[in-house]
Design a protein around this motif. Structure first.
Motif, PDB file in Angstrom:
ATOM      1  N   ALA A  62       0.847  -1.190   0.000  1.00 56.79           N
ATOM      2  CA  ALA A  62       0.000   0.000   0.000  1.00 56.79           C
ATOM      3  C   ALA A  62       0.884   1.243   0.000  1.00 56.79           C
ATOM      4  CB  ALA A  62      -0.912  -0.005   1.219  1.00 56.79           C
ATOM      5  N   VAL A  63       0.524   2.214  -0.834  1.00 52.18           N
ATOM      6  CA  VAL A  63       1.318   3.443  -0.979  1.00 52.18           C
ATOM      7  C   VAL A  63       0.390   4.639  -0.841  1.00 52.18           C
ATOM      8  CG1 VAL A  63       3.028   4.657  -2.377  1.00 52.18           C
ATOM      9  CG2 VAL A  63       2.749   2.178  -2.647  1.00 52.18           C
ATOM     10  N   ASN A  64       0.723   5.535   0.063  1.00 56.46           N
ATOM     11  CA  ASN A  64      -0.105   6.715   0.298  1.00 56.46           C
ATOM     12  C   ASN A  64       0.760   7.952   0.480  1.00 56.46           C
ATOM     13  OD1 ASN A  64      -2.993   5.638   0.626  1.00 56.46           O
ATOM     14  ND2 ASN A  64      -1.821   4.287   1.978  1.00 56.46           N
ATOM     15  N   THR A  65       0.116   9.107   0.368  1.00 57.20           N
ATOM     16  CA  THR A  65       0.764  10.398   0.599  1.00 57.20           C
ATOM     17  C   THR A  65       0.192  11.047   1.847  1.00 57.20           C
ATOM     18  OG1 THR A  65       1.087  10.808  -1.768  1.00 57.20           O
ATOM     19  CG2 THR A  65       1.135  12.709  -0.332  1.00 57.20           C
ATOM     20  N   VAL A  66       1.058  11.568   2.700  1.00 57.93           N
ATOM     21  CA  VAL A  66       0.650  12.434   3.796  1.00 57.93           C
ATOM     22  C   VAL A  66       1.063  13.856   3.425  1.00 57.93           C
ATOM     23  CG1 VAL A  66       1.156  13.103   6.163  1.00 57.93           C
ATOM     24  CG2 VAL A  66       0.658  10.728   5.634  1.00 57.93           C
ATOM     25  N   ALA A  67       0.117  14.783   3.505  1.00 60.41           N
ATOM     26  CA  ALA A  67       0.369  16.174   3.117  1.00 60.41           C
ATOM     27  C   ALA A  67       0.181  17.087   4.321  1.00 60.41           C
ATOM     28  CB  ALA A  67      -0.573  16.584   1.983  1.00 60.41           C
ATOM     29  N   PRO A  68       1.266  17.434   5.028  1.00 65.27           N
ATOM     30  CA  PRO A  68       1.132  18.318   6.183  1.00 65.27           C
ATOM     31  C   PRO A  68       0.756  19.743   5.776  1.00 65.27           C
ATOM     32  CG  PRO A  68       3.185  17.069   6.255  1.00 65.27           C
ATOM     33  CD  PRO A  68       2.620  16.917   4.884  1.00 65.27           C
ATOM     34  N   GLY A  69       0.020  20.411   6.665  1.00 67.35           N
ATOM     35  CA  GLY A  69      -0.178  21.846   6.529  1.00 67.35           C
ATOM     36  C   GLY A  69       0.961  22.572   7.214  1.00 67.35           C
ATOM     37  N   ALA A  70       0.711  23.776   7.678  1.00 65.92           N
ATOM     38  CA  ALA A  70       1.735  24.552   8.375  1.00 65.92           C
ATOM     39  C   ALA A  70       2.006  23.930   9.749  1.00 65.92           C
ATOM     40  CB  ALA A  70       1.272  25.995   8.533  1.00 65.92           C
ATOM     41  N   ILE A  71       3.277  23.626  10.005  1.00 67.10           N
ATOM     42  CA  ILE A  71       3.667  22.923  11.229  1.00 67.10           C
ATOM     43  C   ILE A  71       4.759  23.717  11.945  1.00 67.10           C
ATOM     44  CG2 ILE A  71       4.499  20.747  12.198  1.00 67.10           C
ATOM     45  CD1 ILE A  71       1.899  20.369  10.702  1.00 67.10           C
ATOM     46  N   GLU A  72       4.730  23.716  13.251  1.00 68.38           N
ATOM     47  CA  GLU A  72       5.745  24.401  14.056  1.00 68.38           C
ATOM     48  C   GLU A  72       7.025  23.571  14.127  1.00 68.38           C
ATOM     49  OE1 GLU A  72       4.341  25.481  17.888  1.00 68.38           O
ATOM     50  OE2 GLU A  72       2.817  26.861  17.146  1.00 68.38           O
ATOM     51  N   THR A  73       7.905  23.754  13.136  1.00 69.78           N
ATOM     52  CA  THR A  73       9.227  23.125  13.127  1.00 69.78           C
ATOM     53  C   THR A  73      10.250  24.174  12.713  1.00 69.78           C
ATOM     54  OG1 THR A  73       9.196  22.465  10.789  1.00 69.78           O
ATOM     55  CG2 THR A  73       8.159  20.960  12.375  1.00 69.78           C
ATOM     56  N   ASP A  74      11.506  23.737  12.486  1.00 65.59           N
ATOM     57  CA  ASP A  74      12.529  24.660  11.996  1.00 65.59           C
ATOM     58  C   ASP A  74      12.523  24.765  10.472  1.00 65.59           C
ATOM     59  OD1 ASP A  74      13.519  22.185  11.347  1.00 65.59           O
ATOM     60  OD2 ASP A  74      15.384  22.377  12.461  1.00 65.59           O
ATOM     61  N   PHE A  75      11.520  24.182   9.815  1.00 65.32           N
ATOM     62  CA  PHE A  75      11.393  24.249   8.365  1.00 65.32           C
ATOM     63  C   PHE A  75      11.310  25.709   7.916  1.00 65.32           C
ATOM     64  CE2 PHE A  75       8.943  23.540   4.360  1.00 65.32           C
ATOM     65  CZ  PHE A  75       9.810  22.631   3.770  1.00 65.32           C
ATOM     66  N   ARG A  76      12.053  26.033   6.858  1.00 68.98           N
ATOM     67  CA  ARG A  76      12.134  27.414   6.365  1.00 68.98           C
ATOM     68  C   ARG A  76      12.518  28.384   7.471  1.00 68.98           C
ATOM     69  NH1 ARG A  76       7.073  28.072   2.085  1.00 68.98           N
ATOM     70  NH2 ARG A  76       7.900  26.658   0.502  1.00 68.98           N
ATOM     71  N   GLY A  77      13.511  27.979   8.253  1.00 68.60           N
ATOM     72  CA  GLY A  77      14.018  28.854   9.295  1.00 68.60           C
ATOM     73  C   GLY A  77      13.132  28.992  10.506  1.00 68.60           C
ATOM     74  N   GLY A  78      12.130  28.113  10.631  1.00 68.76           N
ATOM     75  CA  GLY A  78      11.252  28.146  11.789  1.00 68.76           C
ATOM     76  C   GLY A  78      10.239  29.275  11.767  1.00 68.76           C
TER      77      GLY A  78
END
Length: 255
Positions: free
Chosen positions: A184-200
């Motif tokens: 089985a193959v699926n995609t998870v698509a996160p919205g805006a998340i509080e991480t250091d992504f794009r400089g946090g």
């Protein structure tokens, strides 16, 4: 009575952020882990220790998903680790999580930036999965990581979102072509998340955080564990009949 063999997942980019949360959520659900990192070896080893503290086995391996020339060697290292650490030839689940953000307008995006995004998110996901496919159990699972930005548009995200859109198309093709193996193959698509992504930016800018929370049905910005928990649920036995789907984990952003 023969003991049941623990399930084993490989999570790319698991030294921090969503990958770390995913790896720990899977460990809490009883899975062993192979986690990868590009430069954060110390952070990855800390994740390994956290997984071990949960009573699971874990191993960290270096991997640059932007460099497909290293995928054969990486697959060989995984195969060796399977045999020496787990006394088996295959693992159960692959989570293609590793990624890097880019904020640049369409008019200002350079060809080098575009190629980097393609190599990391689209080419990397395509060919790493291809190289690891012989090591994935029949009846196993693959989860690819996309983004809410393939459904809604924010200026500055064109190149990144284009690659994630390709990942979503790839997911459907993989689900179709790997169906005969029961994978089985699926995609998870996160919205805006509080991480250091794009400089946090989402985590550290109170104005932006509040703005996004106001656009979200559940009234807040996402946390890494929101995504890690969703991936763990998708890999659970209860979701064995879900394949070829895009599952957005955004709290209802911009509905």
């Amino acid at each position: 009575m023969t003991a049941t063999r623990p399930r084993l997942a490989l999570v790319t980019g698991a030294s921090r952020g969503l990958g770390r949360s995913t790896a720990l959520a899977l460990a809490r659900d009883g899975m062993d882990l192979i986690v990868t990192y590009r430069t954060g070896e110390a952070e990855a080893q800390a994740v390994v220790r956290e997984i071990q503290a949960l009573g699971r086995q874990a191993l960290a391996l270096p991997l640059d998903v932007a460099d497909s020339s290293g995928f054969d060697a990486f697959a060989a290292r995984v195969q060796a680790a399977l045999r020496t650490t787990w006394q088996r030839d295959r693992f159960d689940a692959l989570v293609n999580n590793a990624g890097a953000g880019l904020h640049a307008s369409f008019a200002e995006t350079t060809e080098a930036q575009f190629d980097e995004q393609m190599n990391i998110h689209l080419k990397g996901t395509f060919f790493l999965t291809q190289k690891l496919l012989p090591l994935i159990e029949d009846g196993g699972r693959i989860v690819n990581t996309s983004s809410g930005l393939t459904r809604f548009s924010f200026p500055g995200s064109a190149a990144y979102a284009v690659m994630k859109g390709g990942v979503e198309v790839l997911t459907r093709y993989l689900a179709k072509e790997l169906g005969p193996r029961g994978i089985a193959v699926n995609t998870v698509a996160p919205g805006a998340i509080e991480t250091d992504f794009r400089g946090g930016a989402v985590r550290d800018d109170p104005k932006l955080n509040a703005q996004i929370a106001g656009l979200t049905a559940l009234g807040r910005v996402g946390l890494p564990d929101d995504v890690g928990g969703a991936v763990a649920a998708l890999l659970s036995d209860g979701n064995r009949w879900v394949t070829g789907q895009r599952i957005e984990v955004s709290g209802g952003m911009l509905l």
